[in-house]
Write a protein that holds these residues in place. Structure first.
Motif, PDB file in Angstrom:
ATOM      1  N   ALA A 122       0.828  -1.201   0.000  1.00 41.63           N
ATOM      2  CA  ALA A 122       0.000   0.000   0.000  1.00 41.63           C
ATOM      3  C   ALA A 122       0.867   1.257   0.000  1.00 41.63           C
ATOM      4  N   VAL A 123       1.970   1.225   0.728  1.00 40.09           N
ATOM      5  CA  VAL A 123       2.892   2.367   0.740  1.00 40.09           C
ATOM      6  C   VAL A 123       3.464   2.583  -0.654  1.00 40.09           C
ATOM      7  N   ALA A 124       3.854   1.485  -1.325  1.00 41.70           N
ATOM      8  CA  ALA A 124       4.403   1.601  -2.677  1.00 41.70           C
ATOM      9  C   ALA A 124       3.370   2.197  -3.629  1.00 41.70           C
ATOM     10  N   ASP A 125       2.103   1.740  -3.512  1.00 35.79           N
ATOM     11  CA  ASP A 125       1.055   2.295  -4.366  1.00 35.79           C
ATOM     12  C   ASP A 125       0.845   3.781  -4.088  1.00 35.79           C
ATOM     13  N   ARG A 126       0.891   4.157  -2.829  1.00 33.78           N
ATOM     14  CA  ARG A 126       0.680   5.567  -2.493  1.00 33.78           C
ATOM     15  C   ARG A 126       1.839   6.425  -2.989  1.00 33.78           C
ATOM     16  N   LEU A 127       3.049   5.881  -2.924  1.00 27.95           N
ATOM     17  CA  LEU A 127       4.199   6.618  -3.464  1.00 27.95           C
ATOM     18  C   LEU A 127       4.064   6.802  -4.968  1.00 27.95           C
ATOM     19  N   ARG A 128       3.594   5.761  -5.658  1.00 31.39           N
ATOM     20  CA  ARG A 128       3.396   5.889  -7.108  1.00 31.39           C
ATOM     21  C   ARG A 128       2.344   6.953  -7.418  1.00 31.39           C
ATOM     22  N   ASP A 129       1.297   7.013  -6.577  1.00 32.61           N
ATOM     23  CA  ASP A 129       0.210   7.966  -6.824  1.00 32.61           C
ATOM     24  C   ASP A 129       0.652   9.413  -6.613  1.00 32.61           C
ATOM     25  N   CYS A 130       1.500   9.638  -5.625  1.00 25.89           N
ATOM     26  CA  CYS A 130       1.854  11.024  -5.311  1.00 25.89           C
ATOM     27  C   CYS A 130       3.154  11.473  -5.971  1.00 25.89           C
ATOM     28  N   ILE A 131       3.845  10.537  -6.643  1.00 21.95           N
ATOM     29  CA  ILE A 131       5.087  10.906  -7.316  1.00 21.95           C
ATOM     30  C   ILE A 131       4.991  10.477  -8.773  1.00 21.95           C
ATOM     31  N   SER A 132       4.947  11.420  -9.665  1.00 18.32           N
ATOM     32  CA  SER A 132       4.910  11.093 -11.087  1.00 18.32           C
ATOM     33  C   SER A 132       6.313  10.753 -11.558  1.00 18.32           C
ATOM     34  N   GLU A 133       6.381   9.918 -12.592  1.00 17.31           N
ATOM     35  CA  GLU A 133       7.694   9.485 -13.076  1.00 17.31           C
ATOM     36  C   GLU A 133       8.494  10.654 -13.643  1.00 17.31           C
ATOM     37  N   GLN A 134       7.771  11.622 -14.234  1.00 16.39           N
ATOM     38  CA  GLN A 134       8.456  12.779 -14.793  1.00 16.39           C
ATOM     39  C   GLN A 134       7.612  14.014 -14.571  1.00 16.39           C
ATOM     40  N   GLU A 135       8.260  15.076 -14.063  1.00 18.87           N
ATOM     41  CA  GLU A 135       7.604  16.358 -13.840  1.00 18.87           C
ATOM     42  C   GLU A 135       8.434  17.417 -14.543  1.00 18.87           C
ATOM     43  N   GLY A 136       8.054  17.713 -15.785  1.00 21.37           N
ATOM     44  CA  GLY A 136       8.866  18.639 -16.568  1.00 21.37           C
ATOM     45  C   GLY A 136      10.200  17.999 -16.898  1.00 21.37           C
ATOM     46  N   GLN A 137      11.277  18.671 -16.501  1.00 15.74           N
ATOM     47  CA  GLN A 137      12.610  18.133 -16.728  1.00 15.74           C
ATOM     48  C   GLN A 137      13.066  17.213 -15.592  1.00 15.74           C
ATOM     49  N   VAL A 138      12.306  17.151 -14.544  1.00 19.62           N
ATOM     50  CA  VAL A 138      12.674  16.345 -13.375  1.00 19.62           C
ATOM     51  C   VAL A 138      12.147  14.923 -13.549  1.00 19.62           C
ATOM     52  N   ARG A 139      13.022  13.953 -13.369  1.00 20.30           N
ATOM     53  CA  ARG A 139      12.620  12.552 -13.417  1.00 20.30           C
ATOM     54  C   ARG A 139      12.769  11.952 -12.027  1.00 20.30           C
ATOM     55  N   ASN A 140      11.781  11.142 -11.639  1.00 17.59           N
ATOM     56  CA  ASN A 140      11.755  10.528 -10.311  1.00 17.59           C
ATOM     57  C   ASN A 140      11.768   9.006 -10.450  1.00 17.59           C
ATOM     58  N   LEU A 141      12.658   8.366  -9.730  1.00 19.09           N
ATOM     59  CA  LEU A 141      12.718   6.898  -9.702  1.00 19.09           C
ATOM     60  C   LEU A 141      12.473   6.432  -8.269  1.00 19.09           C
ATOM     61  N   ILE A 142      11.378   5.687  -8.082  1.00 13.53           N
ATOM     62  CA  ILE A 142      11.037   5.160  -6.759  1.00 13.53           C
ATOM     63  C   ILE A 142      11.613   3.766  -6.642  1.00 13.53           C
ATOM     64  N   SER A 143      12.214   3.465  -5.500  1.00 23.05           N
ATOM     65  CA  SER A 143      12.842   2.162  -5.287  1.00 23.05           C
ATOM     66  C   SER A 143      12.591   1.702  -3.862  1.00 23.05           C
ATOM     67  N   ARG A 144      12.565   0.373  -3.693  1.00 24.27           N
ATOM     68  CA  ARG A 144      12.507  -0.183  -2.344  1.00 24.27           C
ATOM     69  C   ARG A 144      13.837  -0.869  -2.056  1.00 24.27           C
ATOM     70  N   PHE A 145      14.467  -0.470  -0.965  1.00 30.92           N
ATOM     71  CA  PHE A 145      15.763  -1.011  -0.609  1.00 30.92           C
ATOM     72  C   PHE A 145      15.644  -2.291   0.195  1.00 30.92           C
ATOM     73  N   GLY A 146      14.502  -2.513   0.809  1.00 27.58           N
ATOM     74  CA  GLY A 146      14.338  -3.678   1.676  1.00 27.58           C
ATOM     75  C   GLY A 146      13.784  -3.263   3.016  1.00 27.58           C
ATOM     76  N   GLY A 147      13.093  -4.202   3.692  1.00 29.78           N
ATOM     77  CA  GLY A 147      12.485  -3.867   4.981  1.00 29.78           C
ATOM     78  C   GLY A 147      11.466  -2.757   4.792  1.00 29.78           C
ATOM     79  N   ASP A 148      11.554  -1.731   5.628  1.00 31.83           N
ATOM     80  CA  ASP A 148      10.628  -0.602   5.509  1.00 31.83           C
ATOM     81  C   ASP A 148      11.349   0.625   4.955  1.00 31.83           C
TER      82      ASP A 148
END
Length: 646
Positions: A274-300
């Motif tokens: 659910a946290v991952a889904d919420r992060l995807r919802d509130c963070i777009s992959e690209q905002e203008g020239q800014v690119r965002n990459l969401i990752s999970r490192f492990g655990g929380d």
């Protein structure tokens, strides 16, 4: 189909090829043998030739005495020799099989050969004896029919053998053809299996690639992908380009462990999704020239890589948005769960490596948690310096435990009614070999984080009991218990052992706990308090009034003493509300039959105010500073004289 099953099938197919190849080789050898038998079979021909030569010899003998026939002795000898040789070969080789099958044929051949031997002298004397030819004919003529029958039998026998060999050749032909068809089918099956194997390998490689680059639980890119993207982003930075182009955000969920402990790991996994889904919802992959990459490192722990940013405020805005998004409740399996997140942010600087970026973000995350969680912090160079100092302090702290650098100091607690020293509160001091005395406020948090506080706490209790046992018998010793110590399941055993080893009466030991201890696990906490009470020790509530539920704790457990926090005492003269609180607590203690201790008394005015408020005991620098055990005095008069002398 599993890889193991596929390998088994391939092994079976290859084994089938080997067996079929061996069997085909055997069939070819058998076929060659059959052909050889047919090509090499000549008994019928030999018998026929023998019969023909017999007739020729008869004709030459019959014509020998006719001058016009032209038959001479040499031709008679030639024909006889040929017939004799033919008859001899019938006793050898393959014709013997026919003779063995029928004794009559064997007797016929034997009689014929005997006749030839009887005729042989007549043939030799055919020129000198005019009757020799006639006599020879008379001897041979009875065997003409029998020899013809033998030739006929040989011909029939040979025809039967030829037919049998032809049938075997036909059978071998069909078997060979069938095996060839089977091999073709097996070959096609092998081609199909190899094709499927290649597709399975391709799919396995794809799955391995996904596993190597994607978090299995949330479907987010994993640490490997983010680290690779971070390396690429840092490599693309121009040495003299903008100072801010890459930002790394390190997220750690607040209170996630509590969810796992309370609801189980399955609920924890669903919460992470659910946290991952919420992060995807509130963070777009690209905002203008800014690119965002969401990752999970492990655990929380999650991470976000921002590239193409122009100002630190862009990362701050993203972090603020994430904090607000994860602060909202989560509905998991009908349960409403509340967590939060702390974020550390590191910005790319000149010549910085990916490892340094991760380290800086982790430092910033540590300070975000220290600020109370549910917030974010940017990395600052001072954080690194403070962390290095903290690590050096941790190393020295571990050495201090074994080197005996700790010492207990004691501050007197005064009974205002009797105007005498009632006991002493234990305070820990660290004699650092280079820095001198280090304040507990500096090293106690480090001891808590490193796990040293439990063993250090045991030493404090045992040492305090040992030293207090030498004091006057009516004086108590107060020892503070931290939340970490109270969580230890061996606390009751530690206290019991310290009392037994020192010989200190249990009622002379007073354990002070704060409300933070009571906030952890109410049932377990109350149970531990009752076990300590059964040992005979006294329990005091320290820093009363600074928490949220002080009165409820007084109702859940009958404390022996209430200590009013010094923050209220210090400002009694300036703030009426602080004075009112002190008066209320003193009145509450009196109504409950509990002594009340006012901490932090530094002036005579404060002493008069707490006495007027109804406090029964006092403690502070007004009466004396903490001292080691060897410097303690046990009467108020001696204490005051010591203060004046000092």
């Amino acid at each position: 189909m599993s890889l193991r099953t596929f390998k088994t099938v391939i092994a079976i197919v290859i084994g089938g090829f080997l067996i079929a190849g061996i069997y085909i080789t055997v069939l070819v050898v058998q076929r060659q043998g059959a052909l050889q038998q047919i090509s090499a079979y000549y008994p019928a021909w030999e018998a026929g030739q023998a019969a023909s030569e017999f007739i020729r010899l008869e004709h030459r003998l019959a014509e020998f005495h006719h001058p016009e026939s032209g038959v001479d002795k040499d031709e008679i000898d030639l024909r006889f020799d040929i017939l004799y040789a033919r008859a001899k070969t019938l006793n050898e080789g393959r014709f013997q099989d026919l003779l063995d099958r029928d004794p009559e044929h064997s007797a016929t051949l034997r009689e014929f050969q005997d006749a030839l031997r009887e005729v042989q002298p007549l043939i030799a004397a055919i020129d000198s004896d005019p009757t020799a030819a006639r006599k020879a004919l008379d001897i041979l003529r009875p065997h003409e029919g029998k020899l013809a029958q033998l030739a006929s039998a040989a011909h029939n026998h040979g025809a039967a053998l030829v037919q049998k060999d032809q049938q075997e050749l036909v059978r071998l032909h069909w078997v060979f053809s069938g095996i060839a068809v089977v091999l073709i089918v097996i070959g096609l099956a092998l081609i199909f299996l190899l094709d499927r194997h290649n597709r399975l390998l391709g799919r396995a490689h794809q799955e391995l690639h996904v596993l190597a680059h994607q978090d299995a639980l949330t479907g987010l890119p994993n640490r490997v992908v983010l680290r690779d993207q971070l390396d690429q982003a840092l490599a693309s930075l121009r040495p003299r380009g903008p100072t801010v182009a890459v930002s790394y955000l390190d997220l750690d969920l607040d209170h996630f462990k509590d969810v796992n402990d309370s609801f189980g790991h399955e609920t924890g996994d669903e919460l992470l999704k659910a946290v991952a889904d919420r992060l995807r919802d509130c963070i777009s992959e690209q905002e203008g020239q800014v690119r965002n990459l969401i990752s999970r490192f492990g655990g929380d722990e999650f991470a976000i890589l921002q590239t193409g940013i122009q100002r630190p405020e862009q990362s701050a805005a993203l972090a603020s948005r994430i904090v607000e998004a994860l602060r909202a409740p989560f509905s998991i399996d009908g349960q409403e769960l509340f967590i939060g997140t702390s974020i550390g942010i590191a910005l790319a600087q000149a010549n910085v490596t990916s490892s340094q970026i991760l380290k800086h973000a982790d430092m910033a995350l540590y300070y975000a948690k220290a600020d109370g969680r549910g917030t974010f912090r940017f990395f600052e160079q001072a954080m690194d310096e403070q962390l290095q100092a903290r690590r050096a302090l941790e190393v020295d702290l571990r050495k201090a435990v074994t080197n005996g650098e700790f010492e207990l100091f004691y501050q007197p607690q005064i009974n205002l009614r009797d105007d005498e020293i009632a006991g002493f509160e234990t305070l820990l001091r660290w004699h650092h070999p280079e820095r001198g005395i280090i304040s507990p406020s500096e090293f106690i948090p480090v001891a808590e984080d490193t796990g040293l506080l439990s063993s250090l706490g045991e030493w404090i209790i045992e040492q305090a009991c040992r030293e207090a046992a030498t004091w006057p018998r009516d004086m108590h010793v107060a020892v503070n218990l931290s939340p970490v110590q109270f969580r230890s399941r061996g606390l009751v055993q530690t206290v019991s052992r310290a009392l037994a080893l020192s010989g200190l009466a249990p009622q002379r030991l007073e354990l002070e706990i704060t409300e933070s201890v009571l906030l952890q696990d109410n049932e377990m906490t109350v149970s531990t308090l009752h076990q300590l009470r059964r040992l005979g020790v006294r329990i005091a509530m320290d820093d009363f009034g600074t928490g949220y539920s002080s009165l409820s704790y007084l109702r859940s457990f009958p404390f022996d003493k209430i200590k009013i926090d010094q923050s209220f005492v210090r400002e009694m003269s300036q703030r009426a509300d602080c004075l009112a609180i002190v008066q209320s607590v003193a009145s509450l203690g009196a109504s409950l039959g509990m002594p009340t201790v006012a901490e932090g008394i530094e002036t005579e005015e404060q002493l008069r105010q707490i006495e007027a408020a109804g406090c029964t005991d006092a403690q502070g620098y007004y009466f004396g500073r903490p001292r080691p055990a060897r410097e303690l005095v046990y009467t108020l008069a001696a204490l005051k004289n010591g203060v004046k002398v000092a």
